[in-house]
Design a protein around this motif. Structure first.
Motif, PDB file in Angstrom:
ATOM      1  N   GLN A  67      49.222  72.756  27.599  1.00  0.00           N
ATOM      2  CA  GLN A  67      49.307  73.890  28.358  1.00  0.00           C
ATOM      3  C   GLN A  67      50.681  74.039  29.099  1.00  0.00           C
ATOM      4  O   GLN A  67      51.367  74.871  29.363  1.00  0.00           O
ATOM      5  CB  GLN A  67      48.096  73.968  29.361  1.00  0.00           C
ATOM      6  N   LYS A 123      48.828  81.516  23.160  1.00  0.00           N
ATOM      7  CA  LYS A 123      47.607  82.213  23.938  1.00  0.00           C
ATOM      8  C   LYS A 123      46.354  81.423  24.117  1.00  0.00           C
ATOM      9  O   LYS A 123      45.758  81.424  25.222  1.00  0.00           O
ATOM     10  CB  LYS A 123      47.283  83.434  23.140  1.00  0.00           C
ATOM     11  N   PRO A 127      46.044  80.085  30.936  1.00  0.00           N
ATOM     12  CA  PRO A 127      45.155  80.264  31.826  1.00  0.00           C
ATOM     13  C   PRO A 127      44.750  81.947  31.719  1.00  0.00           C
ATOM     14  O   PRO A 127      45.415  82.844  31.315  1.00  0.00           O
ATOM     15  CB  PRO A 127      45.817  80.163  33.173  1.00  0.00           C
ATOM     16  N   LYS A 128      43.355  81.955  31.869  1.00  0.00           N
ATOM     17  CA  LYS A 128      42.894  83.572  31.870  1.00  0.00           C
ATOM     18  C   LYS A 128      43.765  84.534  32.441  1.00  0.00           C
ATOM     19  O   LYS A 128      44.051  85.631  32.081  1.00  0.00           O
ATOM     20  CB  LYS A 128      41.370  83.465  32.463  1.00  0.00           C
ATOM     21  N   GLU A 129      43.892  84.277  33.602  1.00  0.00           N
ATOM     22  CA  GLU A 129      44.773  85.333  34.496  1.00  0.00           C
ATOM     23  C   GLU A 129      45.934  85.618  33.977  1.00  0.00           C
ATOM     24  O   GLU A 129      46.437  86.896  33.862  1.00  0.00           O
ATOM     25  CB  GLU A 129      45.077  84.749  35.922  1.00  0.00           C
ATOM     26  N   LYS A 131      46.791  85.522  30.586  1.00  0.00           N
ATOM     27  CA  LYS A 131      46.545  86.064  29.469  1.00  0.00           C
ATOM     28  C   LYS A 131      46.106  87.616  29.730  1.00  0.00           C
ATOM     29  O   LYS A 131      46.560  88.681  29.274  1.00  0.00           O
ATOM     30  CB  LYS A 131      45.288  85.752  28.644  1.00  0.00           C
ATOM     31  N   GLU A 132      45.306  87.823  30.889  1.00  0.00           N
ATOM     32  CA  GLU A 132      44.879  89.109  31.134  1.00  0.00           C
ATOM     33  C   GLU A 132      46.059  89.955  31.883  1.00  0.00           C
ATOM     34  O   GLU A 132      46.150  91.162  31.350  1.00  0.00           O
ATOM     35  CB  GLU A 132      43.909  88.938  32.368  1.00  0.00           C
ATOM     36  N   SER A 133      46.911  89.300  32.452  1.00  0.00           N
ATOM     37  CA  SER A 133      48.280  89.940  33.116  1.00  0.00           C
ATOM     38  C   SER A 133      48.939  90.560  31.757  1.00  0.00           C
ATOM     39  O   SER A 133      49.535  91.686  31.934  1.00  0.00           O
ATOM     40  CB  SER A 133      48.828  88.950  33.785  1.00  0.00           C
ATOM     41  N   SER A 135      48.010  91.253  28.536  1.00  0.00           N
ATOM     42  CA  SER A 135      47.490  92.270  27.851  1.00  0.00           C
ATOM     43  C   SER A 135      47.659  93.563  28.470  1.00  0.00           C
ATOM     44  O   SER A 135      47.465  94.674  28.161  1.00  0.00           O
ATOM     45  CB  SER A 135      45.971  91.727  27.851  1.00  0.00           C
ATOM     46  N   LYS A 206      53.029  84.359  38.210  1.00  0.00           N
ATOM     47  CA  LYS A 206      51.575  83.761  37.903  1.00  0.00           C
ATOM     48  C   LYS A 206      51.860  82.141  37.366  1.00  0.00           C
ATOM     49  O   LYS A 206      50.992  81.224  37.476  1.00  0.00           O
ATOM     50  CB  LYS A 206      50.837  84.366  36.775  1.00  0.00           C
TER      51      LYS A 206
END
Length: 215
Positions: A67, A123, A127-129, A131-133, A135, A206
């Motif tokens: 990571q 991907k 971290p989830k945050e 990936k969401e940012s 997207s 981030k």
């Protein structure tokens, strides 16, 4: 008679004591055996837990390493992409001509695709945050890419139509700078482009936050 009774009682009592002694010894052996078995069971469970924990630590350590490497590569790509984005859309009052405009469009598209591909490849490790940012912002970046590809096609068409003759395309140098600057200013008015630098900075921040937590 009395002596006989006493002897019988003493014999019975000795046998009773011996019988209970055997029971006590047997009971003690059973308890000791149970404790040994219980100790072995607990020991085996502890060893299994330690082995599982060690495996989990190795897996986590490896995942963590992957990571970190993924985030480091993506961060570098974002930094390069931000530079290309700023050169194209934050050039201030500096006017640019046909060739420079085309080169900066090509640089933007190349760096954007490199960045998007790197994010897509890594991907699963992000971290989830983050990936969401990404997207949420990909729609804006795709819109910018479409606008720039269209502009590049227009520039290529002019080059082919006028066989690369700048005087024919723009009449003279002053016109070239003015027309290209006007085109660029119109593009800059799009909300997706106004927010482009903000989106890149948010993604970089981030990633920086993830590294700061590791300190």
């Amino acid at each position: 008679m009395e002596n006989l009774v006493r002897q019988l009682l003493e014999t019975e009592f000795r046998e009773y004591k011996q019988y209970h002694l055997y029971i006590l010894i047997g009971f003690t052996l059973i308890i000791a055996l149970f404790q040994v078995i219980q100790t072995l069971i607990v020991t085996n469970k502890v060893e299994k837990y330690k082995n599982d924990l060690k495996k989990s630590e190795i897996r986590f350590s490896r995942y963590n390493e992957l990571q970190i490497n993924a985030l480091r590569k993506i961060y570098h790509q974002l930094a390069t992409f931000q530079l290309a984005n700023n050169l194209l859309f934050k050039n201030g009052t500096n006017k640019i001509g046909h060739t420079k405009f085309e080169n900066r469009i090509n640089e933007w598209i190349k760096n954007y695709l490199d960045c998007a591909n790197e994010l897509a490849r890594e991907k699963i490790l992000l971290p989830k945050e983050i990936k969401e940012s990404f997207s949420k912002t990909i729609k804006d970046f795709d819109e910018i890419k479409s606008v720039l590809i269209n502009e590049r096609e227009n520039l290529n068409y002019l080059e082919m139509a006028y066989s690369g003759n700048w005087n024919s395309m723009y009449e003279f140098e002053g016109n070239e700078l003015a027309i290209i600057t006007q085109k660029l200013n119109i593009i800059k008015e799009k909300d997706s482009i106004k927010n482009s630098d903000k989106h890149i900075r948010e993604l970089r921040e981030k990633i920086e936050a993830v590294f700061q937590k590791m300190e």
